[in-house]
Design a protein around this motif. Structure first.
Motif, PDB file in Angstrom:
ATOM      1  N   GLY A  43      -7.360  33.997 -25.432  1.00 27.16           N
ATOM      2  CA  GLY A  43      -8.689  34.100 -26.022  1.00 27.16           C
ATOM      3  C   GLY A  43      -9.615  32.966 -25.669  1.00 27.16           C
ATOM      4  N   ASN A  44      -9.631  32.557 -24.404  1.00 27.48           N
ATOM      5  CA  ASN A  44     -10.440  31.401 -24.015  1.00 27.48           C
ATOM      6  C   ASN A  44     -11.603  31.769 -23.109  1.00 27.48           C
ATOM      7  OD1 ASN A  44      -8.670  32.048 -22.002  1.00 27.48           O
ATOM      8  ND2 ASN A  44      -8.061  29.961 -21.534  1.00 27.48           N
ATOM      9  N   LEU A  45     -12.152  32.974 -23.299  1.00 30.36           N
ATOM     10  CA  LEU A  45     -13.364  33.335 -22.566  1.00 30.36           C
ATOM     11  C   LEU A  45     -14.554  32.460 -22.967  1.00 30.36           C
ATOM     12  CD1 LEU A  45     -14.875  35.167 -20.579  1.00 30.36           C
ATOM     13  CD2 LEU A  45     -15.217  36.796 -22.463  1.00 30.36           C
ATOM     14  N   PRO A  46     -14.750  32.098 -24.247  1.00 34.44           N
ATOM     15  CA  PRO A  46     -15.918  31.278 -24.605  1.00 34.44           C
ATOM     16  C   PRO A  46     -15.986  29.932 -23.877  1.00 34.44           C
ATOM     17  CG  PRO A  46     -15.076  32.353 -26.560  1.00 34.44           C
ATOM     18  CD  PRO A  46     -14.078  32.634 -25.472  1.00 34.44           C
ATOM     19  N   PRO A  47     -14.903  29.152 -23.762  1.00 41.63           N
ATOM     20  CA  PRO A  47     -15.010  27.908 -22.986  1.00 41.63           C
ATOM     21  C   PRO A  47     -15.345  28.141 -21.521  1.00 41.63           C
ATOM     22  CG  PRO A  47     -13.039  27.868 -24.347  1.00 41.63           C
ATOM     23  CD  PRO A  47     -13.585  29.257 -24.418  1.00 41.63           C
ATOM     24  N   LEU A  48     -14.763  29.168 -20.923  1.00 38.51           N
ATOM     25  CA  LEU A  48     -15.095  29.487 -19.532  1.00 38.51           C
ATOM     26  C   LEU A  48     -16.574  29.832 -19.417  1.00 38.51           C
ATOM     27  CD1 LEU A  48     -14.395  30.188 -16.567  1.00 38.51           C
ATOM     28  CD2 LEU A  48     -13.903  32.511 -17.376  1.00 38.51           C
ATOM     29  N   ALA A  49     -17.074  30.681 -20.313  1.00 35.75           N
ATOM     30  CA  ALA A  49     -18.480  31.085 -20.257  1.00 35.75           C
ATOM     31  C   ALA A  49     -19.396  29.881 -20.435  1.00 35.75           C
ATOM     32  CB  ALA A  49     -18.756  32.139 -21.327  1.00 35.75           C
ATOM     33  N   LEU A  50     -19.027  28.948 -21.299  1.00 28.97           N
ATOM     34  CA  LEU A  50     -19.836  27.742 -21.477  1.00 28.97           C
ATOM     35  C   LEU A  50     -19.894  26.943 -20.183  1.00 28.97           C
ATOM     36  CD1 LEU A  50     -21.379  25.656 -23.149  1.00 28.97           C
ATOM     37  CD2 LEU A  50     -19.166  24.723 -23.903  1.00 28.97           C
ATOM     38  N   LEU A  52     -19.528  28.086 -17.115  1.00 25.29           N
ATOM     39  CA  LEU A  52     -20.304  28.836 -16.125  1.00 25.29           C
ATOM     40  C   LEU A  52     -21.800  28.752 -16.420  1.00 25.29           C
ATOM     41  CD1 LEU A  52     -18.075  32.039 -15.732  1.00 25.29           C
ATOM     42  CD2 LEU A  52     -18.055  29.950 -14.345  1.00 25.29           C
ATOM     43  N   ARG A  53     -22.176  28.845 -17.689  1.00 28.95           N
ATOM     44  CA  ARG A  53     -23.594  28.715 -18.044  1.00 28.95           C
ATOM     45  C   ARG A  53     -24.113  27.331 -17.694  1.00 28.95           C
ATOM     46  NH1 ARG A  53     -21.933  30.960 -23.039  1.00 28.95           N
ATOM     47  NH2 ARG A  53     -22.456  29.010 -24.106  1.00 28.95           N
ATOM     48  N   THR A  54     -23.310  26.312 -17.938  1.00 30.28           N
ATOM     49  CA  THR A  54     -23.701  24.935 -17.634  1.00 30.28           C
ATOM     50  C   THR A  54     -23.933  24.763 -16.136  1.00 30.28           C
ATOM     51  OG1 THR A  54     -22.459  24.096 -19.532  1.00 30.28           O
ATOM     52  CG2 THR A  54     -23.008  22.515 -17.795  1.00 30.28           C
ATOM     53  N   VAL A 158     -23.981  38.337 -13.426  1.00 30.31           N
ATOM     54  CA  VAL A 158     -23.213  38.399 -14.670  1.00 30.31           C
ATOM     55  C   VAL A 158     -24.005  37.778 -15.819  1.00 30.31           C
ATOM     56  CG1 VAL A 158     -21.165  37.454 -15.814  1.00 30.31           C
ATOM     57  CG2 VAL A 158     -20.954  38.525 -13.560  1.00 30.31           C
ATOM     58  N   SER A 159     -24.675  36.660 -15.546  1.00 31.73           N
ATOM     59  CA  SER A 159     -25.480  36.001 -16.569  1.00 31.73           C
ATOM     60  C   SER A 159     -26.672  36.858 -16.986  1.00 31.73           C
ATOM     61  CB  SER A 159     -25.961  34.637 -16.059  1.00 31.73           C
ATOM     62  OG  SER A 159     -26.751  33.983 -17.029  1.00 31.73           O
ATOM     63  N   ARG A 160     -27.371  37.434 -16.007  1.00 36.21           N
ATOM     64  CA  ARG A 160     -28.527  38.279 -16.320  1.00 36.21           C
ATOM     65  C   ARG A 160     -28.136  39.478 -17.179  1.00 36.21           C
ATOM     66  NH1 ARG A 160     -29.920  37.286 -10.836  1.00 36.21           N
ATOM     67  NH2 ARG A 160     -29.031  39.322 -10.271  1.00 36.21           N
ATOM     68  N   ALA A 161     -26.929  39.976 -16.977  1.00 35.03           N
ATOM     69  CA  ALA A 161     -26.456  41.113 -17.762  1.00 35.03           C
ATOM     70  C   ALA A 161     -26.068  40.725 -19.186  1.00 35.03           C
ATOM     71  CB  ALA A 161     -25.264  41.771 -17.061  1.00 35.03           C
ATOM     72  N   GLY A 162     -26.048  39.411 -19.474  1.00 37.22           N
ATOM     73  CA  GLY A 162     -25.709  38.938 -20.811  1.00 37.22           C
ATOM     74  C   GLY A 162     -24.234  38.727 -21.049  1.00 37.22           C
ATOM     75  N   TYR A 163     -23.411  38.883 -20.016  1.00 35.26           N
ATOM     76  CA  TYR A 163     -21.968  38.814 -20.210  1.00 35.26           C
ATOM     77  C   TYR A 163     -21.463  37.407 -20.507  1.00 35.26           C
ATOM     78  CZ  TYR A 163     -21.893  43.563 -18.339  1.00 35.26           C
ATOM     79  OH  TYR A 163     -22.107  44.900 -18.135  1.00 35.26           O
ATOM     80  N   ARG A 165     -22.513  35.483 -22.590  1.00 28.80           N
ATOM     81  CA  ARG A 165     -22.604  35.266 -24.043  1.00 28.80           C
ATOM     82  C   ARG A 165     -21.916  36.393 -24.820  1.00 28.80           C
ATOM     83  NH1 ARG A 165     -25.562  30.936 -25.267  1.00 28.80           N
ATOM     84  NH2 ARG A 165     -26.974  30.132 -23.664  1.00 28.80           N
ATOM     85  N   TRP A 166     -21.220  37.253 -24.070  1.00 26.70           N
ATOM     86  CA  TRP A 166     -20.491  38.352 -24.700  1.00 26.70           C
ATOM     87  C   TRP A 166     -19.182  37.832 -25.282  1.00 26.70           C
ATOM     88  CZ3 TRP A 166     -15.853  41.011 -23.181  1.00 26.70           C
ATOM     89  CH2 TRP A 166     -15.641  42.222 -23.863  1.00 26.70           C
TER      90      TRP A 166
END
Length: 258
Positions: A43-50, A52-54, A158-163, A165-166
């Motif tokens: 369940g570590n998608l949120p740290p990865l997404a953070l 990638l957004r950075t 992927v970012s433009r699609a909102g993923y 922050r999914w």
């Protein structure tokens, strides 16, 4: 080993490794911190997404490489092969160990397929995402986590699609590598291999799948996992071995083990 590269470390709200400690040891590393800890793998998608957004917010790049904490760079410029692949075929958005591992064995996606059936049944958001990926060619395979590369173009899509922050369902056992692979395909990009025999990555889940001497002899540039060696070596023994090879301090012959 990566001239001009920038490193982003994602702190998953740890209590024993604050940003100051990291910066004291590695002044040029960017540290971004989660407000709350994730549940950890899978369940570590949120740290990865953070992370990638950075990267997208702060830097101009063509290739992003992701390494787990138990991955290791073992050769020079591991992103060069990915950069060449993305430039040659802009339709590829993510590359790593895909379908066949560095030891020549086929990757097994049976567990993911089993869990996905339940996840799609109970999560409308997951169902929509996977349905969209299937319309663009998703067939059940993914790029193995631990060490892989993503193109800037794919990340932007992927970012433009909102993923980025999914939120994946908290109860699913599908990992961040699965979700990012699906997101990339949902936006019309393909997955590709950089982790098969003769390619620069060597990735397995919990141990090094080839003898450490063979890793050097085959010119592997990044490996996962160094928690345990194929011949029973500890993580510290493996890190010391590859550190000696990088620095030339007692490094073994590049032909050792062949």
């Amino acid at each position: 080993y990566e001239p001009g590269a920038k490193t982003i470390l994602v702190d998953d709200a740890t209590t024993d490794c604050r940003e100051r400690i990291v910066r004291d040891a590695f002044p040029l590393v960017d540290v971004v911190r989660m407000r709350w800890p994730s549940s950890g793998p899978p369940g570590n998608l949120p740290p990865l997404a953070l992370g990638l957004r950075t990267a997208l917010d702060r830097y101009d790049f063509e290739v992003l490489g992701k390494l787990d904490t138990d991955a290791l760079v073992t050769g020079g410029r591991p992103s060069a092969a990915a950069a060449e692949l993305f430039a040659r075929d802009p339709g590829v958005g993510m590359a790593g160990t895909y379908r066949v591992g560095g030891d020549g064995r086929p990757e097994d996606y049976g567990f993911d397929a089993f869990v996905l059936r339940q996840t799609r049944r109970w999560s409308r958001g997951a169902r929509r995402l996977v349905d969209r990926a299937e319309r663009h060619g998703y067939d059940g395979a993914k790029v193995h986590g631990g060490a892989y590369f993503v193109s800037r173009a794919a990340l932007h899509a992927v970012s433009r699609a909102g993923y980025l922050r999914w939120r994946a369902p908290w109860w699913t056992q599908l990992g961040d590598d699965f979700w990012l692979s699906v997101m990339v395909q949902a936006e019309g990009f393909r997955l590709a291999s950089l982790g098969g025999p003769g390619e620069p990555l060597l990735v397995a889940s919990k141990y090094l799948p080839l003898p450490k001497e063979q890793v050097l002899a085959e010119g592997k540039l990044a490996v996962h996992s160094v928690r345990r060696g194929l011949d029973g070596e500890t993580e510290e023994e493996l890190r010391s071995f590859f550190r000696a090879a990088r620095t030339g301090e007692g490094a073994p012959s590049a032909q050792a083990g062949t």
